[in-house]
Enzyme design. Sequence first.
Site, PDB file in Angstrom:
ATOM      1  N   TYR A   1     -48.341 -29.569  70.467  1.00 32.72           N
ATOM      2  CA  TYR A   1     -48.641 -30.729  71.528  1.00 32.72           C
ATOM      3  C   TYR A   1     -50.063 -31.216  71.421  1.00 32.72           C
ATOM      4  O   TYR A   1     -50.230 -32.328  71.347  1.00 32.72           O
ATOM      5  CB  TYR A   1     -48.023 -30.149  73.087  1.00 32.72           C
ATOM      6  CG  TYR A   1     -48.020 -31.254  73.911  1.00 32.72           C
ATOM      7  CD1 TYR A   1     -47.198 -32.318  73.796  1.00 32.72           C
ATOM      8  CD2 TYR A   1     -48.923 -31.103  75.062  1.00 32.72           C
ATOM      9  CE1 TYR A   1     -47.108 -33.448  74.884  1.00 32.72           C
ATOM     10  CE2 TYR A   1     -48.790 -32.144  75.870  1.00 32.72           C
ATOM     11  CZ  TYR A   1     -48.073 -33.251  76.053  1.00 32.72           C
ATOM     12  OH  TYR A   1     -47.891 -34.300  76.800  1.00 32.72           O
TER      13      TYR A   1
HETATM   14  N1  LIG Z   1     -44.183 -34.519  81.687  1.00 31.49           N
HETATM   15  C1  LIG Z   1     -45.663 -34.144  81.978  1.00 31.49           C
HETATM   16  O1  LIG Z   1     -46.110 -33.327  82.232  1.00 31.49           O
HETATM   17  C2  LIG Z   1     -46.727 -35.138  81.082  1.00 31.49           C
HETATM   18  C3  LIG Z   1     -48.130 -34.811  81.255  1.00 31.49           C
HETATM   19  C4  LIG Z   1     -48.906 -35.475  80.493  1.00 31.49           C
HETATM   20  C5  LIG Z   1     -48.565 -36.369  79.692  1.00 31.49           C
HETATM   21  N2  LIG Z   1     -47.114 -36.629  79.279  1.00 31.49           N
HETATM   22  C6  LIG Z   1     -46.930 -37.700  78.270  1.00 31.49           C
HETATM   23  O2  LIG Z   1     -46.003 -38.697  79.042  1.00 31.49           O
HETATM   24  C7  LIG Z   1     -45.161 -39.248  78.099  1.00 31.49           C
HETATM   25  C8  LIG Z   1     -43.773 -39.310  78.561  1.00 31.49           C
HETATM   26  O3  LIG Z   1     -43.204 -37.953  78.627  1.00 31.49           O
HETATM   27  P1  LIG Z   1     -42.310 -37.547  79.721  1.00 31.49           P
HETATM   28  O4  LIG Z   1     -42.829 -36.551  80.539  1.00 31.49           O
HETATM   29  O5  LIG Z   1     -41.663 -38.894  80.511  1.00 31.49           O
HETATM   30  O6  LIG Z   1     -41.141 -36.765  78.640  1.00 31.49           O
HETATM   31  P2  LIG Z   1     -39.580 -37.034  78.583  1.00 31.49           P
HETATM   32  O7  LIG Z   1     -39.002 -36.772  79.988  1.00 31.49           O
HETATM   33  O8  LIG Z   1     -39.388 -35.738  77.671  1.00 31.49           O
HETATM   34  O9  LIG Z   1     -39.366 -38.121  77.805  1.00 31.49           O
HETATM   35  C9  LIG Z   1     -39.740 -38.443  76.654  1.00 31.49           C
HETATM   36  C10 LIG Z   1     -39.775 -39.811  76.291  1.00 31.49           C
HETATM   37  O10 LIG Z   1     -40.016 -40.002  74.842  1.00 31.49           O
HETATM   38  C11 LIG Z   1     -38.933 -40.808  74.311  1.00 31.49           C
HETATM   39  N3  LIG Z   1     -38.842 -40.222  72.617  1.00 31.49           N
HETATM   40  C12 LIG Z   1     -38.540 -38.850  72.501  1.00 31.49           C
HETATM   41  N4  LIG Z   1     -38.420 -38.673  71.244  1.00 31.49           N
HETATM   42  C13 LIG Z   1     -38.342 -39.885  70.534  1.00 31.49           C
HETATM   43  C14 LIG Z   1     -38.447 -40.664  69.398  1.00 31.49           C
HETATM   44  N5  LIG Z   1     -38.165 -39.607  68.268  1.00 31.49           N
HETATM   45  N6  LIG Z   1     -38.338 -41.872  69.012  1.00 31.49           N
HETATM   46  C15 LIG Z   1     -38.436 -42.518  70.268  1.00 31.49           C
HETATM   47  N7  LIG Z   1     -38.599 -42.000  71.425  1.00 31.49           N
HETATM   48  C16 LIG Z   1     -38.509 -40.780  71.866  1.00 31.49           C
HETATM   49  C17 LIG Z   1     -37.645 -40.450  75.316  1.00 31.49           C
HETATM   50  O11 LIG Z   1     -36.897 -41.362  74.832  1.00 31.49           O
HETATM   51  P3  LIG Z   1     -35.126 -41.044  75.064  1.00 31.49           P
HETATM   52  O12 LIG Z   1     -34.838 -40.906  76.410  1.00 31.49           O
HETATM   53  O13 LIG Z   1     -34.485 -42.402  74.522  1.00 31.49           O
HETATM   54  O14 LIG Z   1     -34.904 -39.933  74.222  1.00 31.49           O
HETATM   55  C18 LIG Z   1     -38.280 -40.291  76.477  1.00 31.49           C
HETATM   56  O15 LIG Z   1     -38.261 -41.765  76.854  1.00 31.49           O
HETATM   57  C19 LIG Z   1     -45.562 -38.511  76.889  1.00 31.49           C
HETATM   58  O16 LIG Z   1     -46.173 -39.164  76.035  1.00 31.49           O
HETATM   59  C20 LIG Z   1     -46.233 -37.283  77.322  1.00 31.49           C
HETATM   60  O17 LIG Z   1     -46.820 -36.578  76.349  1.00 31.49           O
HETATM   61  C21 LIG Z   1     -46.182 -36.032  80.038  1.00 31.49           C
END
Ligand SMILES: NC(=O)c1ccc[n+]([C@@H]2O[C@H](COP(=O)([O-])OP(=O)(O)OC[C@H]3O[C@@H](n4cnc5c(N)ncnc54)[C@H](OP(=O)(O)O)[C@@H]3O)[C@@H](O)[C@H]2O)c1
Length: 192
Positions: free
Chosen positions: A85
């Site tokens: 990651y």
């Molecule tokens: N959660 C945390 O603690 C955290 C912390 C720091 C940064 N982030 C960043 O925040 C961003 C959003 O993450 P999140 O926390 O919302 O994670 P999440 O709940 O797992 O959501 C992931 C997102 O990515 C999309 N996705 C996954 N695989 C995909 C693919 N192959 N093609 C297109 N879309 C895809 C999913 O779309 P679908 O729903 O359509 O599958 C969903 O909208 C990420 O870049 C992550 O690195 C998160």
Amino acid sequence: MLAFLHQLSDGLDVVVSNAGISINRPLAQSLDRYHDFTRTMALNYFAPVKLLLSLIPLLAKKNGHIINVSTINALLLPVPYWAAYQASKTAFDTWLRSAEPELKIKKICVTSIYLPLVKTPMIEPTIAYRTAPAMSPVHVSEIIGHALYSKRKVYKPWWLIFGQWASVSFRTPLAFIIPRLIMKKERERGNV
Ligand SMILES: NC(=O)c1ccc[n+]([C@@H]2O[C@H](COP(=O)([O-])OP(=O)(O)OC[C@H]3O[C@@H](n4cnc5c(N)ncnc54)[C@H](OP(=O)(O)O)[C@@H]3O)[C@@H](O)[C@H]2O)c1
């Protein structure tokens, strides 16, 4: 999606690079899982690079804006278990920061949002995070929304500066302490 976007003859105002995948897995359990590294790079690095290379001419038409949803880990000392990651998120962060001056002369603005833990499905598989303090997704949406009109270059939590300072100042002692912490954890799990 690119074919659809290229029909927009007026150009594109904003691209928010948000899609991401995270993997928390010790190296010992990754030896036969090279695909963990290719799939994190595919989504967290190659996909946004591919999209942006194609969309830069459209963004340039509208003095557009790229918002990258990144992680605080990209600015901190890397930690064990998160290699796939962290490497992939840092790769895109570095790519975008490197491209930023060239984008600026095309009048395309860049915002990097470095998030701490956020309460989304991404963190659910990690048991330790279930009770940890985390930002709400609504708060993150507000930060992204605010960046759309403030066009600030960077969002990061105010306390991150202390983590960045510790990552640089205590790199050597942390390299000594972290393996001992892992050994303790693995012993508790009965893996050593
Ligand atoms: N959660 C945390 O603690 C955290 C912390 C720091 C940064 N982030 C960043 O925040 C961003 C959003 O993450 P999140 O926390 O919302 O994670 P999440 O709940 O797992 O959501 C992931 C997102 O990515 C999309 N996705 C996954 N695989 C995909 C693919 N192959 N093609 C297109 N879309 C895809 C999913 O779309 P679908 O729903 O359509 O599958 C969903 O909208 C990420 O870049 C992550 O690195 C998160």
